[in-house]
Design a protein around this motif. Structure first.
Motif, PDB file in Angstrom:
ATOM      1  N   PRO A 141       8.163  11.655   1.602  1.00 20.55           N
ATOM      2  CA  PRO A 141       9.564  12.083   1.463  1.00 20.55           C
ATOM      3  C   PRO A 141      10.037  12.011   0.017  1.00 20.55           C
ATOM      4  CG  PRO A 141       9.312  10.584   3.328  1.00 20.55           C
ATOM      5  CD  PRO A 141       8.011  10.577   2.589  1.00 20.55           C
ATOM      6  N   GLU A 142      10.978  12.880  -0.350  1.00 26.23           N
ATOM      7  CA  GLU A 142      11.454  12.967  -1.719  1.00 26.23           C
ATOM      8  C   GLU A 142      11.965  11.627  -2.242  1.00 26.23           C
ATOM      9  OE1 GLU A 142      11.341  15.310  -3.961  1.00 26.23           O
ATOM     10  OE2 GLU A 142      10.272  16.687  -2.632  1.00 26.23           O
ATOM     11  N   ASP A 143      12.653  10.875  -1.394  1.00 27.83           N
ATOM     12  CA  ASP A 143      13.239   9.618  -1.868  1.00 27.83           C
ATOM     13  C   ASP A 143      12.196   8.520  -2.058  1.00 27.83           C
ATOM     14  OD1 ASP A 143      12.661   9.347   0.786  1.00 27.83           O
ATOM     15  OD2 ASP A 143      14.528   8.355   1.338  1.00 27.83           O
ATOM     16  N   GLU A 144      10.943   8.785  -1.655  1.00 25.47           N
ATOM     17  CA  GLU A 144       9.863   7.809  -1.818  1.00 25.47           C
ATOM     18  C   GLU A 144       8.951   8.147  -2.994  1.00 25.47           C
ATOM     19  OE1 GLU A 144       9.027   5.058  -0.240  1.00 25.47           O
ATOM     20  OE2 GLU A 144      10.355   5.026   1.497  1.00 25.47           O
ATOM     21  N   LYS A 145       8.952   9.404  -3.427  1.00 22.12           N
ATOM     22  CA  LYS A 145       7.954   9.855  -4.397  1.00 22.12           C
ATOM     23  C   LYS A 145       8.021   9.126  -5.727  1.00 22.12           C
ATOM     24  CE  LYS A 145       7.274  14.481  -2.505  1.00 22.12           C
ATOM     25  NZ  LYS A 145       7.459  15.932  -2.716  1.00 22.12           N
ATOM     26  N   GLN A 146       9.240   8.749  -6.152  1.00 22.34           N
ATOM     27  CA  GLN A 146       9.352   8.105  -7.453  1.00 22.34           C
ATOM     28  C   GLN A 146       8.620   6.771  -7.500  1.00 22.34           C
ATOM     29  OE1 GLN A 146      11.840   8.707  -5.406  1.00 22.34           O
ATOM     30  NE2 GLN A 146      13.200   6.930  -5.170  1.00 22.34           N
ATOM     31  N   GLY A 177       0.802  -1.213   0.000  1.00 21.50           N
ATOM     32  CA  GLY A 177       0.000   0.000   0.000  1.00 21.50           C
ATOM     33  C   GLY A 177       0.839   1.269   0.000  1.00 21.50           C
ATOM     34  N   LEU A 178       0.209   2.380   0.281  1.00 19.44           N
ATOM     35  CA  LEU A 178       0.862   3.679   0.304  1.00 19.44           C
ATOM     36  C   LEU A 178       1.359   3.963   1.718  1.00 19.44           C
ATOM     37  CD1 LEU A 178       1.336   6.427  -1.281  1.00 19.44           C
ATOM     38  CD2 LEU A 178      -0.806   7.168  -0.243  1.00 19.44           C
ATOM     39  N   PRO A 179       2.649   4.279   1.885  1.00 17.57           N
ATOM     40  CA  PRO A 179       3.138   4.578   3.236  1.00 17.57           C
ATOM     41  C   PRO A 179       2.510   5.864   3.759  1.00 17.57           C
ATOM     42  CG  PRO A 179       4.802   5.145   1.626  1.00 17.57           C
ATOM     43  CD  PRO A 179       3.706   4.430   0.870  1.00 17.57           C
ATOM     44  N   VAL A 180       2.031   5.834   4.981  1.00 16.50           N
ATOM     45  CA  VAL A 180       1.378   6.998   5.583  1.00 16.50           C
ATOM     46  C   VAL A 180       2.239   7.494   6.743  1.00 16.50           C
ATOM     47  CG1 VAL A 180      -0.634   7.806   6.866  1.00 16.50           C
ATOM     48  CG2 VAL A 180      -0.932   6.268   4.924  1.00 16.50           C
ATOM     49  N   PHE A 181       2.581   8.755   6.708  1.00 20.96           N
ATOM     50  CA  PHE A 181       3.399   9.361   7.755  1.00 20.96           C
ATOM     51  C   PHE A 181       2.514  10.328   8.541  1.00 20.96           C
ATOM     52  CE2 PHE A 181       6.008   8.141   4.196  1.00 20.96           C
ATOM     53  CZ  PHE A 181       7.047   7.442   4.787  1.00 20.96           C
ATOM     54  N   LEU A 182       2.049   9.894   9.683  1.00 20.75           N
ATOM     55  CA  LEU A 182       1.125  10.702  10.471  1.00 20.75           C
ATOM     56  C   LEU A 182       1.837  11.898  11.091  1.00 20.75           C
ATOM     57  CD1 LEU A 182      -1.029   8.044  12.355  1.00 20.75           C
ATOM     58  CD2 LEU A 182      -1.560   9.254  10.244  1.00 20.75           C
ATOM     59  N   LYS A 183       1.164  13.038  11.000  1.00 18.01           N
ATOM     60  CA  LYS A 183       1.669  14.267  11.600  1.00 18.01           C
ATOM     61  C   LYS A 183       0.923  14.579  12.886  1.00 18.01           C
ATOM     62  CE  LYS A 183       2.360  19.187  10.521  1.00 18.01           C
ATOM     63  NZ  LYS A 183       2.139  20.226   9.502  1.00 18.01           N
TER      64      LYS A 183
END
Length: 212
Positions: free
Chosen positions: A135-140, A112-118
């Motif tokens: 994060p930038e390194d995950e977007k691709q 699935g899509l990694p979710v980073f809770l704020k």
């Protein structure tokens, strides 16, 4: 159990002597009435019943979300079966000492899509979650999701320790957010609305645990 092919009395059901007759899918079946059974009250038996009870309550709550139910129904790693049975099999291993441990996944076994809770906030009107940007390194890895993809939050609350003895020990609540456009480059906020009935139930318990 015997199958009744024809009956002078039409469709019948109920108890007749030592037999119980049931109608299932338009057919009548007769079986011997079970003898009186008293469940054992030793600690191990009580723990097993409690474990199974919590598991089935949570499974039933998860299946109330149509999208999650469909995901579990189409998940074949555990073989054929209903969504409820697949979820129950998955959750059972995580239940111990009357609670849910180790944060089991509420969705089937894909990454699935990694979710980073704020942030998570809870008011009388809503349950809201803020999600950080990817994060930038995950977007691709998620470029295919940037065009027209939708995101929905499924939230489940497990309430324990009732203030009143008449209430059941655990209560599960199912909530869903509206669909919103997925954005990877900036934070997002999703919320589930709460109504008076939700608040009435939640106010009767002293401890709440959230699964999203």
């Amino acid at each position: 159990m015997a199958h009744i092919l024809n009956s002078t009395f039409g469709k019948i059901s109920g108890k007749i002597g030592d037999c119980v007759i049931r109608n299932i899918n338009g057919k009548s079946f007769a079986s011997r009435r079970p003898l009186n059974y008293k469940a054992p009250n030793d600690p191990q038996s009580v723990a097993r019943r409690n474990k199974f009870g919590i598991t089935t309550k949570f499974s039933s709550c998860l299946t109330k979300n149509p999208f999650l139910k469909e995901l579990w129904l189409n998940y074949n790693d555990d073989g054929k079966g209903t969504a409820f049975n697949k979820i129950t099999k998955h959750l059972y291993r995580y239940i111990a000492d009357g609670d849910i441990g180790h944060d089991p996944k509420i969705y089937p076994g894909f990454s699935g899509l990694p979710v980073f809770l704020k942030n998570v906030s809870f008011t009388n009107d809503s349950l809201s979650v803020e999600i950080n940007s990817i994060p930038e390194d995950e977007k691709q890895n998620y470029q295919c999701m940037q065009s027209g993809a939708l995101l929905q939050m499924a939230a489940f609350i497990k309430s324990d320790d009732p203030y009143y003895e008449a209430r059941e020990q655990s209560f599960f609540l199912n909530l869903s957010s509206e669909n919103c456009n997925l954005t990877l480059s900036k934070p997002m906020s999703l919320s589930c609305k709460l109504n008076d009935m939700h608040n009435s139930y939640l106010s009767q318990y002293s401890r709440h645990r959230l699964f999203i």
